[in-house]
Scaffold this motif. Structure first.
Motif, PDB file in Angstrom:
ATOM      1  N   GLY A 195       9.930  68.431  42.550  1.00  0.00           N
ATOM      2  CA  GLY A 195      10.755  68.998  41.490  1.00  0.00           C
ATOM      3  C   GLY A 195      11.221  67.912  40.549  1.00  0.00           C
ATOM      4  N   GLY A 196      12.358  68.153  39.919  1.00  0.00           N
ATOM      5  CA  GLY A 196      12.877  67.170  38.983  1.00  0.00           C
ATOM      6  C   GLY A 196      12.518  67.532  37.564  1.00  0.00           C
ATOM      7  N   ALA A 197      12.797  66.596  36.679  1.00  0.00           N
ATOM      8  CA  ALA A 197      12.688  66.918  35.262  1.00  0.00           C
ATOM      9  C   ALA A 197      11.243  66.976  34.782  1.00  0.00           C
ATOM     10  N   LYS A 198      10.516  65.899  35.008  1.00  0.00           N
ATOM     11  CA  LYS A 198       9.245  65.751  34.302  1.00  0.00           C
ATOM     12  C   LYS A 198       8.034  65.597  35.198  1.00  0.00           C
ATOM     13  N   GLY A 201       6.608  61.498  35.610  1.00  0.00           N
ATOM     14  CA  GLY A 201       7.020  60.570  36.660  1.00  0.00           C
ATOM     15  C   GLY A 201       6.399  60.872  38.021  1.00  0.00           C
ATOM     16  N   LYS A 202       5.779  62.042  38.166  1.00  0.00           N
ATOM     17  CA  LYS A 202       5.346  62.461  39.504  1.00  0.00           C
ATOM     18  C   LYS A 202       3.825  62.559  39.658  1.00  0.00           C
ATOM     19  N   ILE A 203       3.098  62.286  38.573  1.00  0.00           N
ATOM     20  CA  ILE A 203       1.644  62.477  38.620  1.00  0.00           C
ATOM     21  C   ILE A 203       0.973  61.656  39.721  1.00  0.00           C
ATOM     22  N   GLY A 219       8.625  72.766  41.247  1.00  0.00           N
ATOM     23  CA  GLY A 219       9.860  73.360  40.728  1.00  0.00           C
ATOM     24  C   GLY A 219      10.451  72.447  39.675  1.00  0.00           C
ATOM     25  N   GLY A 220      11.635  72.801  39.180  1.00  0.00           N
ATOM     26  CA  GLY A 220      12.290  71.954  38.191  1.00  0.00           C
ATOM     27  C   GLY A 220      11.624  72.036  36.824  1.00  0.00           C
ATOM     28  N   GLY A 221      11.990  71.086  35.986  1.00  0.00           N
ATOM     29  CA  GLY A 221      11.499  71.096  34.611  1.00  0.00           C
ATOM     30  C   GLY A 221       9.985  71.039  34.514  1.00  0.00           C
ATOM     31  N   MET A 222       9.353  70.378  35.473  1.00  0.00           N
ATOM     32  CA  MET A 222       7.894  70.209  35.369  1.00  0.00           C
ATOM     33  C   MET A 222       7.133  71.536  35.500  1.00  0.00           C
ATOM     34  N   SER A 223       7.796  72.549  36.069  1.00  0.00           N
ATOM     35  CA  SER A 223       7.146  73.860  36.214  1.00  0.00           C
ATOM     36  C   SER A 223       6.633  74.373  34.872  1.00  0.00           C
ATOM     37  N   TYR A 224       7.387  74.060  33.802  1.00  0.00           N
ATOM     38  CA  TYR A 224       7.097  74.695  32.510  1.00  0.00           C
ATOM     39  C   TYR A 224       5.916  74.049  31.806  1.00  0.00           C
ATOM     40  N   THR A 225       5.638  72.799  32.129  1.00  0.00           N
ATOM     41  CA  THR A 225       4.417  72.178  31.613  1.00  0.00           C
ATOM     42  C   THR A 225       3.212  72.843  32.291  1.00  0.00           C
ATOM     43  N   LYS A 272      21.105  77.984  26.477  1.00  0.00           N
ATOM     44  CA  LYS A 272      21.368  76.581  26.154  1.00  0.00           C
ATOM     45  C   LYS A 272      21.480  75.798  27.463  1.00  0.00           C
ATOM     46  N   PHE A 273      21.435  74.481  27.358  1.00  0.00           N
ATOM     47  CA  PHE A 273      21.503  73.613  28.540  1.00  0.00           C
ATOM     48  C   PHE A 273      22.972  73.446  28.902  1.00  0.00           C
ATOM     49  N   ASP A 274      23.526  74.488  29.523  1.00  0.00           N
ATOM     50  CA  ASP A 274      24.971  74.509  29.743  1.00  0.00           C
ATOM     51  C   ASP A 274      25.262  75.455  30.901  1.00  0.00           C
ATOM     52  N   MET A 292      15.533  78.840  27.888  1.00  0.00           N
ATOM     53  CA  MET A 292      14.817  77.772  28.614  1.00  0.00           C
ATOM     54  C   MET A 292      14.969  77.985  30.120  1.00  0.00           C
ATOM     55  N   GLY A 293      13.882  77.694  30.862  1.00  0.00           N
ATOM     56  CA  GLY A 293      13.929  77.826  32.317  1.00  0.00           C
ATOM     57  C   GLY A 293      14.753  76.687  32.916  1.00  0.00           C
ATOM     58  N   LEU A 294      15.804  77.059  33.657  1.00  0.00           N
ATOM     59  CA  LEU A 294      16.670  76.022  34.231  1.00  0.00           C
ATOM     60  C   LEU A 294      16.743  76.088  35.753  1.00  0.00           C
ATOM     61  N   ASP A 295      16.076  77.077  36.340  1.00  0.00           N
ATOM     62  CA  ASP A 295      16.020  77.168  37.810  1.00  0.00           C
ATOM     63  C   ASP A 295      14.851  78.087  38.171  1.00  0.00           C
ATOM     64  N   MET A 320      14.875  71.859  42.289  1.00  0.00           N
ATOM     65  CA  MET A 320      14.131  73.016  41.741  1.00  0.00           C
ATOM     66  C   MET A 320      14.683  73.471  40.394  1.00  0.00           C
ATOM     67  N   GLY A 321      15.857  72.958  40.073  1.00  0.00           N
ATOM     68  CA  GLY A 321      16.487  73.354  38.814  1.00  0.00           C
ATOM     69  C   GLY A 321      17.630  72.404  38.511  1.00  0.00           C
ATOM     70  N   VAL A 322      18.424  72.779  37.522  1.00  0.00           N
ATOM     71  CA  VAL A 322      19.553  71.923  37.137  1.00  0.00           C
ATOM     72  C   VAL A 322      20.698  72.203  38.120  1.00  0.00           C
ATOM     73  N   PHE A 323      20.530  71.671  39.342  1.00  0.00           N
ATOM     74  CA  PHE A 323      21.434  72.023  40.444  1.00  0.00           C
ATOM     75  C   PHE A 323      22.838  71.473  40.240  1.00  0.00           C
ATOM     76  N   GLU A 324      22.985  70.537  39.284  1.00  0.00           N
ATOM     77  CA  GLU A 324      24.325  69.996  39.005  1.00  0.00           C
ATOM     78  C   GLU A 324      25.204  71.074  38.373  1.00  0.00           C
ATOM     79  N   MET A 325      24.572  72.117  37.799  1.00  0.00           N
ATOM     80  CA  MET A 325      25.337  73.218  37.198  1.00  0.00           C
ATOM     81  C   MET A 325      25.291  74.401  38.170  1.00  0.00           C
ATOM     82  N   GLY A 354      16.246  60.032  44.412  1.00  0.00           N
ATOM     83  CA  GLY A 354      17.654  60.214  44.048  1.00  0.00           C
ATOM     84  C   GLY A 354      18.205  61.617  44.069  1.00  0.00           C
ATOM     85  N   ASP A 355      17.655  62.521  43.244  1.00  0.00           N
ATOM     86  CA  ASP A 355      18.330  63.789  43.035  1.00  0.00           C
ATOM     87  C   ASP A 355      18.193  64.787  44.177  1.00  0.00           C
ATOM     88  N   SER A 356      17.108  64.705  44.941  1.00  0.00           N
ATOM     89  CA  SER A 356      17.030  65.641  46.068  1.00  0.00           C
ATOM     90  C   SER A 356      18.004  65.204  47.160  1.00  0.00           C
TER      91      SER A 356
HETATM   92  P1  AMP Z   1      14.035  63.580  38.329  1.00  0.00           P
HETATM   93  O1  AMP Z   1      14.860  62.351  38.143  1.00  0.00           O
HETATM   94  O2  AMP Z   1      12.774  63.614  37.531  1.00  0.00           O
HETATM   95  O3  AMP Z   1      13.838  63.931  39.789  1.00  0.00           O
HETATM   96  O4  AMP Z   1      14.885  64.762  37.659  1.00  0.00           O
HETATM   97  C1  AMP Z   1      16.089  65.222  38.200  1.00  0.00           C
HETATM   98  C2  AMP Z   1      16.810  66.009  37.120  1.00  0.00           C
HETATM   99  O5  AMP Z   1      15.995  67.058  36.671  1.00  0.00           O
HETATM  100  C3  AMP Z   1      18.083  66.630  37.593  1.00  0.00           C
HETATM  101  O6  AMP Z   1      19.164  65.990  36.987  1.00  0.00           O
HETATM  102  C4  AMP Z   1      17.974  68.085  37.143  1.00  0.00           C
HETATM  103  O7  AMP Z   1      19.126  68.569  36.505  1.00  0.00           O
HETATM  104  C5  AMP Z   1      16.830  68.053  36.152  1.00  0.00           C
HETATM  105  N1  AMP Z   1      16.147  69.330  36.070  1.00  0.00           N
HETATM  106  C6  AMP Z   1      15.741  70.110  37.085  1.00  0.00           C
HETATM  107  N2  AMP Z   1      15.189  71.251  36.632  1.00  0.00           N
HETATM  108  C7  AMP Z   1      15.247  71.196  35.287  1.00  0.00           C
HETATM  109  C8  AMP Z   1      14.840  72.082  34.254  1.00  0.00           C
HETATM  110  N3  AMP Z   1      14.276  73.255  34.528  1.00  0.00           N
HETATM  111  N4  AMP Z   1      15.048  71.702  32.964  1.00  0.00           N
HETATM  112  C9  AMP Z   1      15.615  70.516  32.698  1.00  0.00           C
HETATM  113  N5  AMP Z   1      16.019  69.630  33.634  1.00  0.00           N
HETATM  114  C10 AMP Z   1      15.845  69.968  34.913  1.00  0.00           C
END
Ligand code: AMP
Length: 396
Positions: A195-198, A201-203, A219-225, A272-274, A292-295, A320-325, A354-356
């Motif tokens: 998961g995570g943002a992009k 970084g994970k390729i 999961g996470g942001g990379m799902s949308y790519t 929005k990202f909020d 935007m997909g956030l989870d 899998m998503g913006v779990f901080e929110m 880090g984030d997991s």
């Molecule tokens: P990473 O450092 O690449 O593992 O990314 C972790 C960050 O990805 C966390 O701070 C999450 O809030 C963020 N994240 C997870 N899912 C999404 C999403 N769908 N859109 C944007 N950011 C996300």
């Protein structure tokens, strides 16, 4: 290779590279001492074996030599409490102050050296600087997994001066055993949760895992790519357009190798990202404009939980998503609970990156998974299949 459990430390000075890079507040109080606690077993092992301990570490990123803010003297009192002994401090890690303090150490005593990064030679990996550090001890122990991917003087070069007398500490061996268990001896089915943002970084990790795993959960942001690469409409979700081709190649390779790749069928979106955004749950490939997909969505949660709970080995990196929110934490929580449930049924689970780690802590599940890595960047590089210089220097 020497082993900390069988080595005779009596009368020896052990030069230990630890990771005391802990967060300090404006009053120089430690706000999270996890890394210091992690090093205690290694230090105690040397002391109980009749040796003395010389600790070296970096703290923060000092730019121009010594700075009070980055001084390891702020760690001394707390370290002493954790060890239940007084800790000596040398105001420099090399030179007269360090040599005389190290020379005077008696068995059972502990000396902490000042921040290694007050000298530029540390990160440059200078031979002469490493030699001066090496001169302080009789045996070298590397217990700083978090910096093992850097060929710095104290993590790698110094080991050359201890051709025989070098070994891993317990933090290092714990991390390495855990990753090797997953990457080299995984019981099947083996599921990697990425998961995570992009994607970018994970390729390399996904590519390296492709020959080892049965399932890759995205999961996470990379799902949308991935979703866009498959022709989906993803609204204003995070997309790396320059990775669309890469995503397609990953999907193709997975198919060829018989690896199941899971992209979330549905998503929880926000306008929005909020945390207070208007929310909408929809198919991941039909996200309306302005959202935007956030989870991951509820269907994906169910599907992912079932794959995870049927696995025998699990590697989890990235939320899998913006779990901080709180509005977008549900998917990450569901995955964390599934990893814990699989572990309870006998699976081996490694959570890292880090984030997991922050996520399992947020949901109080850290003690319900098999291993939580403290490695960060070092773990990611190891998962990419890179031989870490700090590890190689000990094994060589
Ligand atoms: P990473 O450092 O690449 O593992 O990314 C972790 C960050 O990805 C966390 O701070 C999450 O809030 C963020 N994240 C997870 N899912 C999404 C999403 N769908 N859109 C944007 N950011 C996300």
């Amino acid at each position: 290779m020497k082993n900390i459990d069988t080595y005779t430390f009596s009368g020896k000075k052990a030069l230990i590279r630890v990771d005391f890079n802990v967060p300090l507040n404006a009053e120089h109080i430690i706000t999270d001492d996890t890394r210091i606690r992690a090093a205690i077993p290694t230090i105690k092992k040397v002391l109980s074996g009749g040796g003395s301990v010389i600790l070296m570490s970096h703290l923060g990123r000092p730019k121009d030599g010594p700075a009070n803010k980055y001084s390891l003297k702020h760690i001394v009192a707390h370290l002493g409490q954790l060890l239940n002994t007084s800790v000596k401090f040398a105001e420099d890690c090399i030179g007269e102050k360090a040599t005389s303090a190290a020379a005077g150490l008696l068995p059972g005593e502990v000396l902490l050296l000042e921040n290694l990064r007050f000298h530029k030679q540390e990160e440059a990996g200078t031979e002469e600087f490493a030699k001066q550090l090496a001169s302080l001890g009789d045996v070298y122990i590397n217990d700083a997994f978090g910096t093992a991917h850097r060929a710095h003087a104290s993590t790698t070069i110094v080991a050359h001066f201890f051709p025989e007398e070098k070994m891993f500490g317990y933090v290092m061996s714990g991390e390495l055993n855990s990753i090797d268990k997953v990457l080299k001896n995984a019981e099947r089915p083996f599921t990697a949760i990425m998961g995570g943002a992009k994607v970018s970084g994970k390729i390399s990790i996904i590519t390296n895992l492709m020959d080892k795993v049965d399932n890759i959960i995205i999961g996470g942001g990379m799902s949308y790519t991935f979703a866009k690469a498959l022709g989906g409409k993803v609204g204003s979700s995070l997309v790396e357009d320059d990775r669309i081709q890469t995503a397609l190649e990953i999907l193709k390779t997975a198919k060829e190798k018989g690896v199941n790749i899971y992209i979330p069928n549905d998503s929880v979106c926000g306008d929005k990202f909020d945390n207070a955004a208007n929310k909408l749950t929809c198919l991941t490939n039909e996200i309306p404009d302005g959202y935007m997909g956030l989870d991951i969505g509820p269907e994906a949660e169910k599907e992912y939980a079932s794959v995870i709970e049927n696995s025998k080995t699990i590697l989890w990196n990235g939320p899998m998503g913006v779990f901080e929110m709180s509005s977008f934490e549900s998917g990450t929580k569901a995955v964390a609970l599934a990893v814990a449930a699989a572990t309870a049924k006998g699976a081996y689970s490694l959570v890292g990156g880090g984030d997991s780690v922050a996520a399992v802590n947020q949901f109080n599940l850290a003690d319900k998974v098999s291993y939580v890595s403290t490695g960060g960047g070092a773990l990611l590089e190891y998962m990419e299949g890179i031989e870490l210089p700090g590890v190689k220097a000990i094994r060589a």
